[in-house]
Design a protein around this motif. Structure first.
Motif, PDB file in Angstrom:
ATOM      1  N   LYS A  80       0.832  -1.209   0.000  1.00  0.00           N
ATOM      2  CA  LYS A  80       0.000   0.000   0.000  1.00  0.00           C
ATOM      3  C   LYS A  80       0.865   1.257   0.000  1.00  0.00           C
ATOM      4  O   LYS A  80       0.591   2.210  -0.723  1.00  0.00           O
ATOM      5  CB  LYS A  80      -0.904   0.028   1.235  1.00  0.00           C
ATOM      6  N   VAL A  81       1.888   1.260   0.825  1.00  0.00           N
ATOM      7  CA  VAL A  81       2.787   2.417   0.879  1.00  0.00           C
ATOM      8  C   VAL A  81       3.388   2.665  -0.493  1.00  0.00           C
ATOM      9  O   VAL A  81       3.427   3.790  -0.977  1.00  0.00           O
ATOM     10  CB  VAL A  81       3.928   2.198   1.903  1.00  0.00           C
ATOM     11  N   TYR A  82       3.816   1.587  -1.116  1.00  0.00           N
ATOM     12  CA  TYR A  82       4.472   1.722  -2.408  1.00  0.00           C
ATOM     13  C   TYR A  82       3.542   2.335  -3.445  1.00  0.00           C
ATOM     14  O   TYR A  82       3.917   3.259  -4.163  1.00  0.00           O
ATOM     15  CB  TYR A  82       4.976   0.364  -2.894  1.00  0.00           C
ATOM     16  N   PHE A  83       2.303   1.836  -3.500  1.00  0.00           N
ATOM     17  CA  PHE A  83       1.374   2.341  -4.512  1.00  0.00           C
ATOM     18  C   PHE A  83       0.837   3.724  -4.186  1.00  0.00           C
ATOM     19  O   PHE A  83       0.665   4.554  -5.062  1.00  0.00           O
ATOM     20  CB  PHE A  83       0.232   1.351  -4.714  1.00  0.00           C
ATOM     21  N   GLU A  86       2.410   2.428 -12.456  1.00  0.00           N
ATOM     22  CA  GLU A  86       2.542   1.139 -13.134  1.00  0.00           C
ATOM     23  C   GLU A  86       2.175  -0.080 -12.275  1.00  0.00           C
ATOM     24  O   GLU A  86       2.252  -0.065 -11.063  1.00  0.00           O
ATOM     25  CB  GLU A  86       3.958   0.983 -13.694  1.00  0.00           C
ATOM     26  N   LYS A  87       1.783  -1.106 -12.987  1.00  0.00           N
ATOM     27  CA  LYS A  87       1.381  -2.357 -12.345  1.00  0.00           C
ATOM     28  C   LYS A  87       2.646  -3.137 -12.001  1.00  0.00           C
ATOM     29  O   LYS A  87       3.503  -3.378 -12.850  1.00  0.00           O
ATOM     30  CB  LYS A  87       0.526  -3.166 -13.333  1.00  0.00           C
ATOM     31  N   ILE A 141       8.668  -5.246  -6.217  1.00  0.00           N
ATOM     32  CA  ILE A 141       8.833  -4.131  -5.284  1.00  0.00           C
ATOM     33  C   ILE A 141       9.967  -4.438  -4.312  1.00  0.00           C
ATOM     34  O   ILE A 141      10.827  -3.605  -4.030  1.00  0.00           O
ATOM     35  CB  ILE A 141       7.532  -3.872  -4.493  1.00  0.00           C
ATOM     36  N   SER A 142       9.965  -5.668  -3.800  1.00  0.00           N
ATOM     37  CA  SER A 142      11.015  -6.090  -2.869  1.00  0.00           C
ATOM     38  C   SER A 142      12.392  -5.963  -3.508  1.00  0.00           C
ATOM     39  O   SER A 142      13.349  -5.501  -2.884  1.00  0.00           O
ATOM     40  CB  SER A 142      10.761  -7.547  -2.434  1.00  0.00           C
ATOM     41  N   GLN A 143      12.487  -6.360  -4.781  1.00  0.00           N
ATOM     42  CA  GLN A 143      13.777  -6.273  -5.486  1.00  0.00           C
ATOM     43  C   GLN A 143      14.221  -4.820  -5.635  1.00  0.00           C
ATOM     44  O   GLN A 143      15.366  -4.478  -5.360  1.00  0.00           O
ATOM     45  CB  GLN A 143      13.666  -6.914  -6.876  1.00  0.00           C
ATOM     46  N   ILE A 144      13.293  -3.990  -6.067  1.00  0.00           N
ATOM     47  CA  ILE A 144      13.632  -2.585  -6.292  1.00  0.00           C
ATOM     48  C   ILE A 144      14.115  -1.931  -4.998  1.00  0.00           C
ATOM     49  O   ILE A 144      15.154  -1.270  -4.952  1.00  0.00           O
ATOM     50  CB  ILE A 144      12.404  -1.811  -6.833  1.00  0.00           C
TER      51      ILE A 144
END
Length: 297
Positions: free
Chosen positions: A252-255, A262-263, A269-272
């Motif tokens: 949620k934080v990320y989005f 972007e989807k 997300i973890s990798q980035i």
DNA sequence: GTGCAGGTCAGCT
DNA sequence: AGCTGACCTGCA
């Protein structure tokens, strides 16, 4: 030095220690808040944390100083860690700065590997209240009551008279538990995963020297352990701080706050984020998680 | 009644 | 590789 030892008490001297943040940031489930006192019972030990004269005291009721100094990660300088994160943090400045400021009392505990693994298998697609209840039943039914020395604080002794604390079952005991038992304490469909996992515990007793990549591979081989649980176990049980567990909250934080458009899936997300923050990933994850959970930003 | 909870797996394209 | 539905169960 971050602390001072005084008999069976550890007096914490630094600002980067707050029992509420440490215990409620989602890394640990073996604690209970009773009348303002945090009782912490990792494995078969027991301590109580409280404030006295504007300082935090960790009073050890069962166990030794060395164990709890390590458990609370007291030899690590969190002021330095925070400084380093602030240096890396280039975009999203405000979010991360606010999260750190809000949760600067967080420390990443050094927990038992097996206890962490079992706890986080329970956690998947579950709610905290329900699975902490299961974990309590596991302790009560398969652990043993933790004995303790008397506290110097009257109120703590009163609480101790009215509350029992139970140890996490030993590996030897865990290995005897089956699917039916785990189902009986409310594990639901995870009972099968847990029964399979306890059959492989010997693999994970001594794995601290394994690289993050290889350790993750071994954890993912367990049924019921996906990337998120594996990363939590690595971070909280093996102190691999270069992983960035992405759960619903971090998602949620990320989005909402970082990349709105972007989807993208949680693994990506973890990798980035782990590439961005390197060895500091685990700390950043905890600051963000706690900030999101408490403030619902 | 319905949906969700610190996800994961199997079974699809 | 990437997507989707199903999944125990207690609680709002």
């Amino acid at each position: 030095m971050n602390y001072e030892v005084c008999g069976t008490k550890i007096v914490v001297l630094c600002e980067e220690f707050n029992p509420k943040s440490i215990l409620e940031c989602g890394q640990v489930f073996s604690y209970k808040l009773i009348n303002g006192f945090y009782f912490v019972f990792p494995q078969d030990k027991l301590a109580v944390v409280y404030k006295e004269n504007n300082r935090y005291i960790i009073e050890i009721l069962n166990g030794n100083i060395e164990f709890f100094v390590n458990f609370f990660d007291l030899n690590v300088n969190y002021a330095e860690i925070i400084k380093k994160i602030q240096k890396i943090n280039t975009e999203n400045d405000e979010l991360i700065l606010n999260a750190i400021n809000f949760g600067k009392g967080i420390r990443i505990l050094n927990q038992n590997k097996i206890e962490t693994l079992i706890s986080f298998i329970f956690s998947q697609n579950n709610n905290i209240k329900r699975f902490t209840n299961s974990l309590e039943l596991l302790r009560k039914q398969k652990g043993k009551e933790i004995s303790y020395r008397k506290s110097s604080v009257r109120e703590i002794n009163e609480i101790l008279r009215e509350n029992k604390f139970f140890s996490f079952p030993t590996t030897q005991t865990l290995e005897t538990l089956d699917k039916e038992f785990f189902a009986s304490i409310g594990a639901g469909y995870r009972a099968e995963y847990l029964a399979l996992a306890v059959g492989e515990l010997n693999k994970f007793e001594r794995k601290e020297n394994l690289s993050t990549v290889l350790l993750q591979k071994e954890l993912l081989a367990l049924k019921g352990v996906g990337v998120k649980v594996a990363e939590c176990v690595m971070l909280f049980g093996f102190h691999k701080t270069d992983v960035f567990p992405v759960d619903t909250w971090i998602n949620k934080v990320y989005f909402n706050l970082i990349k709105k458009e972007e989807k993208i899936n949680p693994i990506k997300i973890s990798q980035i984020l782990s590439e961005k923050f390197g060895d500091l990933s685990g700390f950043v994850q905890q600051y963000l998680f706690y900030y999101k959970r408490e403030k619902n930003i």
